[in-house]
Design a protein around this motif. Structure first.
Motif, PDB file in Angstrom:
ATOM      1  N   ALA A 464      49.140  29.600  57.902  1.00  0.00           N
ATOM      2  CA  ALA A 464      47.947  29.900  58.706  1.00  0.00           C
ATOM      3  C   ALA A 464      47.391  31.296  58.442  1.00  0.00           C
ATOM      4  O   ALA A 464      46.273  31.604  58.845  1.00  0.00           O
ATOM      5  CB  ALA A 464      48.284  29.754  60.197  1.00  0.00           C
ATOM      6  N   ALA A 465      48.144  32.140  57.762  1.00  0.00           N
ATOM      7  CA  ALA A 465      47.709  33.527  57.551  1.00  0.00           C
ATOM      8  C   ALA A 465      46.602  33.603  56.497  1.00  0.00           C
ATOM      9  O   ALA A 465      46.606  32.853  55.515  1.00  0.00           O
ATOM     10  CB  ALA A 465      48.889  34.377  57.109  1.00  0.00           C
ATOM     11  N   THR A 466      45.643  34.475  56.744  1.00  0.00           N
ATOM     12  CA  THR A 466      44.560  34.739  55.778  1.00  0.00           C
ATOM     13  C   THR A 466      44.450  36.242  55.573  1.00  0.00           C
ATOM     14  O   THR A 466      45.101  37.030  56.266  1.00  0.00           O
ATOM     15  CB  THR A 466      43.213  34.197  56.291  1.00  0.00           C
ATOM     16  OG1 THR A 466      42.871  34.896  57.495  1.00  0.00           O
ATOM     17  CG2 THR A 466      43.286  32.711  56.578  1.00  0.00           C
ATOM     18  N   GLU A 467      43.595  36.615  54.627  1.00  0.00           N
ATOM     19  CA  GLU A 467      43.396  38.049  54.378  1.00  0.00           C
ATOM     20  C   GLU A 467      42.731  38.734  55.563  1.00  0.00           C
ATOM     21  O   GLU A 467      42.809  39.959  55.698  1.00  0.00           O
ATOM     22  CB  GLU A 467      42.561  38.243  53.107  1.00  0.00           C
ATOM     23  CG  GLU A 467      43.306  37.848  51.857  1.00  0.00           C
ATOM     24  CD  GLU A 467      42.614  38.341  50.593  1.00  0.00           C
ATOM     25  OE1 GLU A 467      42.251  39.530  50.548  1.00  0.00           O
ATOM     26  OE2 GLU A 467      42.424  37.532  49.678  1.00  0.00           O
ATOM     27  N   GLN A 468      42.051  37.964  56.411  1.00  0.00           N
ATOM     28  CA  GLN A 468      41.415  38.560  57.593  1.00  0.00           C
ATOM     29  C   GLN A 468      42.447  38.762  58.706  1.00  0.00           C
ATOM     30  O   GLN A 468      42.429  39.790  59.396  1.00  0.00           O
ATOM     31  CB  GLN A 468      40.282  37.658  58.111  1.00  0.00           C
ATOM     32  CG  GLN A 468      39.019  37.702  57.266  1.00  0.00           C
ATOM     33  CD  GLN A 468      39.191  36.996  55.923  1.00  0.00           C
ATOM     34  OE1 GLN A 468      39.836  35.957  55.848  1.00  0.00           O
ATOM     35  NE2 GLN A 468      38.616  37.578  54.870  1.00  0.00           N
ATOM     36  N   THR A 469      43.343  37.796  58.894  1.00  0.00           N
ATOM     37  CA  THR A 469      44.327  37.931  59.976  1.00  0.00           C
ATOM     38  C   THR A 469      45.433  38.918  59.615  1.00  0.00           C
ATOM     39  O   THR A 469      45.994  39.573  60.490  1.00  0.00           O
ATOM     40  CB  THR A 469      44.967  36.562  60.298  1.00  0.00           C
ATOM     41  OG1 THR A 469      45.585  36.052  59.111  1.00  0.00           O
ATOM     42  CG2 THR A 469      43.928  35.581  60.805  1.00  0.00           C
ATOM     43  N   HIS A 470      45.759  39.014  58.343  1.00  0.00           N
ATOM     44  CA  HIS A 470      46.805  39.943  57.891  1.00  0.00           C
ATOM     45  C   HIS A 470      46.237  40.778  56.741  1.00  0.00           C
ATOM     46  O   HIS A 470      46.534  40.521  55.568  1.00  0.00           O
ATOM     47  CB  HIS A 470      48.058  39.181  57.434  1.00  0.00           C
ATOM     48  CG  HIS A 470      48.753  38.472  58.539  1.00  0.00           C
ATOM     49  ND1 HIS A 470      48.324  37.272  59.045  1.00  0.00           N
ATOM     50  CD2 HIS A 470      49.867  38.816  59.246  1.00  0.00           C
ATOM     51  CE1 HIS A 470      49.139  36.892  60.023  1.00  0.00           C
ATOM     52  NE2 HIS A 470      50.075  37.809  60.156  1.00  0.00           N
ATOM     53  N   PRO A 471      45.395  41.767  57.042  1.00  0.00           N
ATOM     54  CA  PRO A 471      44.777  42.557  55.960  1.00  0.00           C
ATOM     55  C   PRO A 471      45.813  43.403  55.229  1.00  0.00           C
ATOM     56  O   PRO A 471      46.864  43.740  55.759  1.00  0.00           O
ATOM     57  CB  PRO A 471      43.766  43.432  56.703  1.00  0.00           C
ATOM     58  CG  PRO A 471      44.281  43.517  58.092  1.00  0.00           C
ATOM     59  CD  PRO A 471      44.990  42.229  58.370  1.00  0.00           C
ATOM     60  N   LEU A 472      45.453  43.729  53.991  1.00  0.00           N
ATOM     61  CA  LEU A 472      46.329  44.527  53.136  1.00  0.00           C
ATOM     62  C   LEU A 472      46.161  45.999  53.495  1.00  0.00           C
ATOM     63  O   LEU A 472      45.083  46.566  53.327  1.00  0.00           O
ATOM     64  CB  LEU A 472      45.944  44.291  51.674  1.00  0.00           C
ATOM     65  CG  LEU A 472      46.903  44.768  50.605  1.00  0.00           C
ATOM     66  CD1 LEU A 472      48.211  44.010  50.696  1.00  0.00           C
ATOM     67  CD2 LEU A 472      46.291  44.578  49.240  1.00  0.00           C
ATOM     68  N   ASN A 473      47.214  46.607  54.008  1.00  0.00           N
ATOM     69  CA  ASN A 473      47.148  48.021  54.388  1.00  0.00           C
ATOM     70  C   ASN A 473      47.804  48.837  53.281  1.00  0.00           C
ATOM     71  O   ASN A 473      48.986  49.156  53.334  1.00  0.00           O
ATOM     72  CB  ASN A 473      47.861  48.221  55.735  1.00  0.00           C
ATOM     73  CG  ASN A 473      47.762  49.656  56.212  1.00  0.00           C
ATOM     74  OD1 ASN A 473      46.887  50.391  55.779  1.00  0.00           O
ATOM     75  ND2 ASN A 473      48.671  50.058  57.079  1.00  0.00           N
ATOM     76  N   PHE A 474      47.015  49.160  52.264  1.00  0.00           N
ATOM     77  CA  PHE A 474      47.575  49.827  51.082  1.00  0.00           C
ATOM     78  C   PHE A 474      46.859  51.142  50.819  1.00  0.00           C
ATOM     79  O   PHE A 474      45.634  51.199  50.781  1.00  0.00           O
ATOM     80  CB  PHE A 474      47.436  48.915  49.855  1.00  0.00           C
ATOM     81  CG  PHE A 474      47.833  49.576  48.557  1.00  0.00           C
ATOM     82  CD1 PHE A 474      49.151  49.898  48.309  1.00  0.00           C
ATOM     83  CD2 PHE A 474      46.886  49.879  47.588  1.00  0.00           C
ATOM     84  CE1 PHE A 474      49.529  50.499  47.124  1.00  0.00           C
ATOM     85  CE2 PHE A 474      47.248  50.483  46.400  1.00  0.00           C
ATOM     86  CZ  PHE A 474      48.573  50.779  46.171  1.00  0.00           C
ATOM     87  N   LYS A 475      47.638  52.214  50.664  1.00  0.00           N
ATOM     88  CA  LYS A 475      47.101  53.499  50.240  1.00  0.00           C
ATOM     89  C   LYS A 475      47.821  53.872  48.953  1.00  0.00           C
ATOM     90  O   LYS A 475      49.059  53.958  48.951  1.00  0.00           O
ATOM     91  CB  LYS A 475      47.368  54.560  51.299  1.00  0.00           C
ATOM     92  CG  LYS A 475      46.520  54.382  52.535  1.00  0.00           C
ATOM     93  CD  LYS A 475      46.810  55.476  53.533  1.00  0.00           C
ATOM     94  CE  LYS A 475      46.013  55.228  54.804  1.00  0.00           C
ATOM     95  NZ  LYS A 475      46.415  56.133  55.874  1.00  0.00           N
ATOM     96  N   PRO A 476      47.090  54.089  47.874  1.00  0.00           N
ATOM     97  CA  PRO A 476      47.777  54.460  46.629  1.00  0.00           C
ATOM     98  C   PRO A 476      48.509  55.787  46.785  1.00  0.00           C
ATOM     99  O   PRO A 476      48.022  56.676  47.481  1.00  0.00           O
ATOM    100  CB  PRO A 476      46.646  54.566  45.590  1.00  0.00           C
ATOM    101  CG  PRO A 476      45.392  54.619  46.370  1.00  0.00           C
ATOM    102  CD  PRO A 476      45.646  53.995  47.692  1.00  0.00           C
TER     103      PRO A 476
END
Length: 483
Positions: A464-476
């Motif tokens: 059920a997870a999507t990129e909107q419900t579980h956004p990628l929290n990435f900082k290089p």
């Protein structure tokens, strides 16, 4: 009568540090009567210092051979129309005095440029000259003014669905220490501290079979993809070969002097590798039960091993913090990796790429194969003893810690996209939340974890997870540790 004798007072011995501090205090009292305030900044000395720094940094560019150039009147304001590779930063004085001091304070960058006076600007092919005269004084004197702001070259992680626990299997009476999947993906086997090996159905999680024969906990399991054999190793120094058609032991491999901690099957040759507390990785011929090699060189327990079809065919990790590559033809070390500072308890090769990851309490690191070049650290630290790790073909790496933490990583970038915490079985202590073994099934869509609360947990992706419900929290990362 002689006069009274004068007795010298004994001199108290003082350390060099104390004497130097006394001397420093005297100097401060003499030269700096106002301790609470810094001396006022001297603009002249700052100007000399910055001019010297610029001269040292860019002196070689100033003396570069000049190409034929035509003179441009700086007062006419024709800089925009004349292409050039020049970047000129004027000195500390304001714009009115910049023409007088331009020759000594100007910073000029460009391979085809040589300053000849306040009105000379060199021209080369196809770009415009930039003069940063209106910038603030402090900014004009730093090299940051001319550094091009480039985006991070660190690879952006691929978005993965978070994983969730969908089944808990209980049945063992002790810590579950090892797991291996059947190549047909119908069943998997687990070895436990209750001295049994149990075989479970993958689809339903039901118990199919229990095998007894070891007299200590079972630390390593492997299932052959060419024969109907399963191999097990334990703390009782025994390595056993089970025939799964008869469900009994048909061979035992004797030679280890202490507990056997890890076990691996060669993908193409009929040999078995076992590593243990006797600091040796032993190579066995499966059919004849003979020991082919004893790969000795580690100074402590060999606790992780994996094999490859091509050189280096054997890779071992040890409590002595090193990883060794072995030449299987001669039984000798090819190379030793000394990047870790703590025991290398877990290693996992990528199923497709020529690389592998290794985990210890200090860091999780990625290396290339076959050379063993260090690629990078994973971008977070789990801050616990990592007992096990596994990677699937989609590039999801899972690491299991002694404190029950199960972290999921993106293989390519090293980004930690999920931090799960296992929940102990009711009736167990919180301290029994350790994960001892991890394995993906053949498809890589299900993950099995073996734990200290005597349970086996199965994990799968949350559909059920999507990129909107579980956004990628990435900082290089700003700076990459190269060790």
């Amino acid at each position: 009568m002689g006069g009274p004798t004068l007795e010298m007072e004994p001199v108290e011995p003082q350390s060099l540090k104390k004497l130097s501090l006394k001397s420093l205090k005297r100097s401060l009292d003499l030269f700096s009567p106002i301790h609470g305030q810094f001396a006022a900044p001297d603009p002249e000395s700052k100007k000399i210092r910055m001019s010297h720094k610029i001269n040292v940094e860019y002196g070689g560019i100033k003396t570069a051979p000049a190409q034929p150039s035509r003179q441009v009147d700086s007062g006419a304001g024709n800089q925009g129309s004349v292409p050039s590779n020049a970047l000129a930063l004027t000195g500390p004085s304001d714009s009115r005095n910049s023409q007088k001091e331009g020759a000594q304070n100007a910073l000029v960058v460009g391979p085809s440029l040589q300053p000849k006076g306040q009105n000379d600007v060199g021209n080369s092919g196809k770009s415009t000259a930039i003069t940063s005269a209106s910038a603030p004084f402090s900014e004009r004197l730093t090299t940051s003014a001319i550094i091009e702001r480039i985006p991070s070259k660190w690879p952006r992680p691929v978005w993965h669905r978070p994983w969730k626990n969908y089944r808990v299997i209980s049945g063992h009476l002790g810590w579950v220490r090892s797991v291996a999947f059947d190549p047909s993906n119908n069943w998997f086997c687990t070895g436990s501290a209750d001295r049994t090996i149990k075989i479970w159905d993958v689809a339903s999680g039901r118990l199919k079979l229990t095998l007894t024969g070891h007299i200590e906990q079972i630390r390593g399991l492997a299932v052959s993809n060419k024969h109907t054999y399963m191999f097990s190793a334990g703390d009782d120094k025994q390595v056993k070969c089970w025939d799964l058609e008869q469900n009994k032991v048909i061979r035992s491999y004797h030679g280890h002097l202490s507990g056997v901690y890890c076990l691996a099957l060669h993908p193409t040759i009929d040999i078995l590798l076992t590593g243990g507390r006797d600091s040796v990785c032993r190579v066995w011929d499966i059919r004849t039960k003979m020991q082919i090699f004893a790969l000795s060189g580690h100074d402590n327990t060999v606790c992780s091993v994996f094999t490859r079809p091509t050189d280096p065919q054997v890779v071992t990790g040890s409590h002595d913090t090193t990883i060794k590559f072995w030449d299987l033809r001669y039984g000798k070390t090819m190379s030793t990796l000394t990047h870790h500072k703590k025991s290398v308890r877990a290693m996992a090769p990528h199923p497709k790429e020529h690389s592998f990851a290794s985990a210890s309490a200090d860091n999780t690191k990625k290396f290339s194969l076959p050379k063993g070049e260090f690629l990078h650290n994973m971008l977070s630290q789990q801050k616990t003893i990592i007992n096990t790790m596994a990677v699937n073909e989609d590039g999801v790496m899972a690491t299991g810690g002694d404190n029950g933490s199960l972290w999921f990583w993106d293989w390519r970038s090293g980004h930690n996209f999920q931090q799960a915490q296992t929940i102990v079985q009711p009736g167990s202590l919180d301290s029994e939340a350790g994960i001892y073994a991890l394995s993906y099934d053949v498809t890589g869509t299900r993950l099995v974890s073996c734990e200290a609360d005597k349970t086996i947990k199965m994990w799968k992706e949350d559909e059920a997870a999507t990129e909107q419900t579980h956004p990628l929290n990435f900082k290089p990362p700003k700076d990459i540790r190269r060790f």
